[in-house]
Design a protein around this motif. Sequence first.
Motif, PDB file in Angstrom:
ATOM      1  N   ASN A 257      66.939  30.727  10.413  1.00 32.96           N
ATOM      2  CA  ASN A 257      65.673  31.382  10.707  1.00 32.96           C
ATOM      3  C   ASN A 257      64.796  31.336   9.462  1.00 32.96           C
ATOM      4  O   ASN A 257      64.784  32.256   8.655  1.00 32.96           O
ATOM      5  CB  ASN A 257      65.909  32.831  11.151  1.00 32.96           C
ATOM      6  CG  ASN A 257      64.660  33.457  11.748  1.00 32.96           C
ATOM      7  OD1 ASN A 257      63.537  33.118  11.362  1.00 32.96           O
ATOM      8  ND2 ASN A 257      64.838  34.366  12.695  1.00 32.96           N
ATOM      9  N   SER A 258      64.083  30.215   9.311  1.00 35.10           N
ATOM     10  CA  SER A 258      63.283  30.007   8.103  1.00 35.10           C
ATOM     11  C   SER A 258      62.140  30.997   7.980  1.00 35.10           C
ATOM     12  O   SER A 258      61.775  31.411   6.872  1.00 35.10           O
ATOM     13  CB  SER A 258      62.740  28.578   8.078  1.00 35.10           C
ATOM     14  OG  SER A 258      63.788  27.645   7.984  1.00 35.10           O
ATOM     15  N   ASP A 259      61.548  31.398   9.101  1.00 35.15           N
ATOM     16  CA  ASP A 259      60.435  32.349   9.048  1.00 35.15           C
ATOM     17  C   ASP A 259      60.893  33.700   8.504  1.00 35.15           C
ATOM     18  O   ASP A 259      60.219  34.303   7.659  1.00 35.15           O
ATOM     19  CB  ASP A 259      59.820  32.519  10.438  1.00 35.15           C
ATOM     20  CG  ASP A 259      59.088  31.278  10.912  1.00 35.15           C
ATOM     21  OD1 ASP A 259      58.745  30.439  10.049  1.00 35.15           O
ATOM     22  OD2 ASP A 259      58.873  31.134  12.127  1.00 35.15           O
ATOM     23  N   MET A 260      62.034  34.168   8.996  1.00 37.22           N
ATOM     24  CA  MET A 260      62.558  35.440   8.513  1.00 37.22           C
ATOM     25  C   MET A 260      62.943  35.354   7.043  1.00 37.22           C
ATOM     26  O   MET A 260      62.670  36.262   6.257  1.00 37.22           O
ATOM     27  CB  MET A 260      63.773  35.871   9.343  1.00 37.22           C
ATOM     28  CG  MET A 260      64.366  37.216   8.915  1.00 37.22           C
ATOM     29  SD  MET A 260      65.797  37.684   9.918  1.00 37.22           S
ATOM     30  CE  MET A 260      65.001  37.890  11.532  1.00 37.22           C
ATOM     31  N   LEU A 261      63.567  34.226   6.655  1.00 41.17           N
ATOM     32  CA  LEU A 261      63.930  34.039   5.251  1.00 41.17           C
ATOM     33  C   LEU A 261      62.688  34.009   4.377  1.00 41.17           C
ATOM     34  O   LEU A 261      62.663  34.610   3.295  1.00 41.17           O
ATOM     35  CB  LEU A 261      64.723  32.744   5.086  1.00 41.17           C
ATOM     36  CG  LEU A 261      65.090  32.362   3.652  1.00 41.17           C
ATOM     37  CD1 LEU A 261      65.940  33.440   2.995  1.00 41.17           C
ATOM     38  CD2 LEU A 261      65.815  31.017   3.619  1.00 41.17           C
ATOM     39  N   ASN A 364      74.510  36.690   3.459  1.00 40.81           N
ATOM     40  CA  ASN A 364      74.456  38.142   3.631  1.00 40.81           C
ATOM     41  C   ASN A 364      73.263  38.693   2.866  1.00 40.81           C
ATOM     42  O   ASN A 364      73.364  39.683   2.143  1.00 40.81           O
ATOM     43  CB  ASN A 364      75.765  38.763   3.134  1.00 40.81           C
ATOM     44  CG  ASN A 364      75.918  40.219   3.526  1.00 40.81           C
ATOM     45  OD1 ASN A 364      75.331  40.674   4.512  1.00 40.81           O
ATOM     46  ND2 ASN A 364      76.684  40.961   2.747  1.00 40.81           N
ATOM     47  N   LEU A 365      72.121  38.037   3.039  1.00 44.78           N
ATOM     48  CA  LEU A 365      70.928  38.347   2.255  1.00 44.78           C
ATOM     49  C   LEU A 365      70.108  39.455   2.905  1.00 44.78           C
ATOM     50  O   LEU A 365      69.984  39.534   4.122  1.00 44.78           O
ATOM     51  CB  LEU A 365      70.061  37.089   2.129  1.00 44.78           C
ATOM     52  CG  LEU A 365      68.845  37.162   1.212  1.00 44.78           C
ATOM     53  CD1 LEU A 365      69.262  37.339  -0.238  1.00 44.78           C
ATOM     54  CD2 LEU A 365      68.000  35.888   1.374  1.00 44.78           C
ATOM     55  N   SER A 366      69.548  40.320   2.074  1.00 41.81           N
ATOM     56  CA  SER A 366      68.613  41.341   2.529  1.00 41.81           C
ATOM     57  C   SER A 366      67.485  41.441   1.511  1.00 41.81           C
ATOM     58  O   SER A 366      67.633  41.034   0.354  1.00 41.81           O
ATOM     59  CB  SER A 366      69.300  42.699   2.678  1.00 41.81           C
ATOM     60  OG  SER A 366      69.639  43.236   1.404  1.00 41.81           O
ATOM     61  N   GLN A 367      66.365  41.973   1.953  1.00 37.81           N
ATOM     62  CA  GLN A 367      65.235  42.121   1.037  1.00 37.81           C
ATOM     63  C   GLN A 367      65.585  43.040  -0.127  1.00 37.81           C
ATOM     64  O   GLN A 367      65.209  42.778  -1.273  1.00 37.81           O
ATOM     65  CB  GLN A 367      64.016  42.675   1.783  1.00 37.81           C
ATOM     66  CG  GLN A 367      62.765  42.770   0.908  1.00 37.81           C
ATOM     67  CD  GLN A 367      61.580  43.356   1.644  1.00 37.81           C
ATOM     68  OE1 GLN A 367      61.469  43.228   2.852  1.00 37.81           O
ATOM     69  NE2 GLN A 367      60.688  44.019   0.910  1.00 37.81           N
ATOM     70  N   ARG A 368      66.343  44.076   0.146  1.00 37.79           N
ATOM     71  CA  ARG A 368      66.718  45.024  -0.912  1.00 37.79           C
ATOM     72  C   ARG A 368      67.573  44.334  -1.979  1.00 37.79           C
ATOM     73  O   ARG A 368      67.332  44.475  -3.181  1.00 37.79           O
ATOM     74  CB  ARG A 368      67.477  46.205  -0.316  1.00 37.79           C
ATOM     75  CG  ARG A 368      67.945  47.233  -1.359  1.00 37.79           C
ATOM     76  CD  ARG A 368      68.811  48.309  -0.738  1.00 37.79           C
ATOM     77  NE  ARG A 368      70.012  47.754  -0.131  1.00 37.79           N
ATOM     78  CZ  ARG A 368      71.111  47.410  -0.834  1.00 37.79           C
ATOM     79  NH1 ARG A 368      71.135  47.553  -2.143  1.00 37.79           N
ATOM     80  NH2 ARG A 368      72.166  46.930  -0.197  1.00 37.79           N
ATOM     81  N   ALA A 373      67.893  41.916  -7.402  1.00 33.25           N
ATOM     82  CA  ALA A 373      68.300  40.799  -8.249  1.00 33.25           C
ATOM     83  C   ALA A 373      67.104  40.176  -8.962  1.00 33.25           C
ATOM     84  O   ALA A 373      67.197  39.806 -10.144  1.00 33.25           O
ATOM     85  CB  ALA A 373      69.016  39.747  -7.397  1.00 33.25           C
ATOM     86  N   LEU A 374      65.966  40.056  -8.272  1.00 36.86           N
ATOM     87  CA  LEU A 374      64.761  39.515  -8.900  1.00 36.86           C
ATOM     88  C   LEU A 374      64.280  40.403 -10.041  1.00 36.86           C
ATOM     89  O   LEU A 374      63.863  39.916 -11.097  1.00 36.86           O
ATOM     90  CB  LEU A 374      63.653  39.357  -7.861  1.00 36.86           C
ATOM     91  CG  LEU A 374      63.712  38.126  -6.955  1.00 36.86           C
ATOM     92  CD1 LEU A 374      62.661  38.227  -5.865  1.00 36.86           C
ATOM     93  CD2 LEU A 374      63.520  36.852  -7.762  1.00 36.86           C
ATOM     94  N   GLU A 375      64.331  41.702  -9.830  1.00 38.42           N
ATOM     95  CA  GLU A 375      63.923  42.631 -10.884  1.00 38.42           C
ATOM     96  C   GLU A 375      64.805  42.471 -12.116  1.00 38.42           C
ATOM     97  O   GLU A 375      64.320  42.494 -13.256  1.00 38.42           O
ATOM     98  CB  GLU A 375      63.962  44.060 -10.355  1.00 38.42           C
ATOM     99  CG  GLU A 375      62.863  44.361  -9.329  1.00 38.42           C
ATOM    100  CD  GLU A 375      63.033  45.719  -8.662  1.00 38.42           C
ATOM    101  OE1 GLU A 375      64.117  46.319  -8.820  1.00 38.42           O
ATOM    102  OE2 GLU A 375      62.083  46.173  -7.985  1.00 38.42           O
TER     103      GLU A 375
END
Length: 416
Positions: A257-261, A364-368, A373-375
């Motif tokens: 699901n590229s749009d969701m990613l 198992n990716l989530s926005q949180r 991790a980005l921060e």
Amino acid sequence: MRLLFSADGSSGDLIPMVLMAREFKQAGYDVCVCGSTEFEGMAVDFDVPYEAYPHSYSDIYLDNQKTGYIHNIRENIRHRERLFKGEFELLSKIAPDYDVLFNFLGEILVPSFAEAFNMANVKLFTFPVIPSERYGPPMGLPFVTENKWVNRLEWAAAVFSAKYLFSYNKTIDRMRGELGLAPSRNLLAENAQCDHMMIGLYEELVPPCPSWSSIDYSYIGPCIPSQPAELSDSLEQFLSQGSAPVYIGFGSMRHQNSDMLTRTLVEAARSAGVRTVLAQAGSTIGAEVEGSDDVYVLREYPIPHHKLFPRCLAAVHHGSWITTHLAARAGVPQLVLPQASDQYMWGEIIYKKELGPKWVDMNNLSQRKLRTALERLVAREAFTRHASEFAERVAGIDGAKNAVESFERVKSKLRR
């Protein structure tokens, strides 16, 4: 001396062979590269002869990828037999005309042609398909350890599975029979048997393992592009109009699901307060995204990473060996989002070497999780310092040039 280079895989598998072939050609050798039909243009760009396998790697494997451990393991097994058919069709015809066969460790049928036609077999190690106490097999699972007992058990399980559970061992034995060769006793162990192995990686990232003592090997360093290249005017404008962005790209990986990613990536980056260059490459991420002050969708391909990465704050990627090394050479910290194969190993290496934070599993990716991790990636000064220091230590290492020098040292010992 005639040299045949094979890399029946993704563009990241092929590019080191093309770069090596170019250097050998300039050194006076007669060369030819074999790879998927879709990558012939890469050989044309570097002016090396090319023989295409009668298949498209994207059609056979890449287009069938999506998140999910079981799915990716199953597809990794299924696609090999389809590759074997094309490899047998081409190499059984052209290999006898060559003296040396260069192939990468992920190609487990190809060495049989060196054996059948009495060619010298030179392996390129960019992919960990060699029994090792330090590195486990690339199973595509989120479990990486340097415990030698665990890794021995994993390799034993991989050997057992290849021989008794997966059909490709039978396929290889059938094809070996057609070449007049005996069946394989231990497919993965025999895959590591060669006249010489060139390790096309930074030794500091992947140090040698004691269990390699019986292998004749040399570290040549990564064969990665460094040729002149220009960034597009629109990308140059984006880079010049704000803070250094974080590169986000996943090479040739596909996603269910590229749009969701895409939404997860963009929203996490904005929450972390960073601008992004979102690279489509072979994926479809960013397809519906319009450019803005904080997001640039890079749709051009191939991507001149060696020119772009030094302009970035950090790199977020899938954990291929080549993207890992391009970012390491550029001196930028990295965050790996592994999805399959050996990508978890590279995520762990970056984390252990303090070149970036702990990897985040794409399955198992989530926005949180991604925002956190980005921060950490952009806030921890130590990552930036370590990445910069690492780049200084490896500056000037040219794997393709070193490959020629390494070959010149060992070629008198090679058969034929």
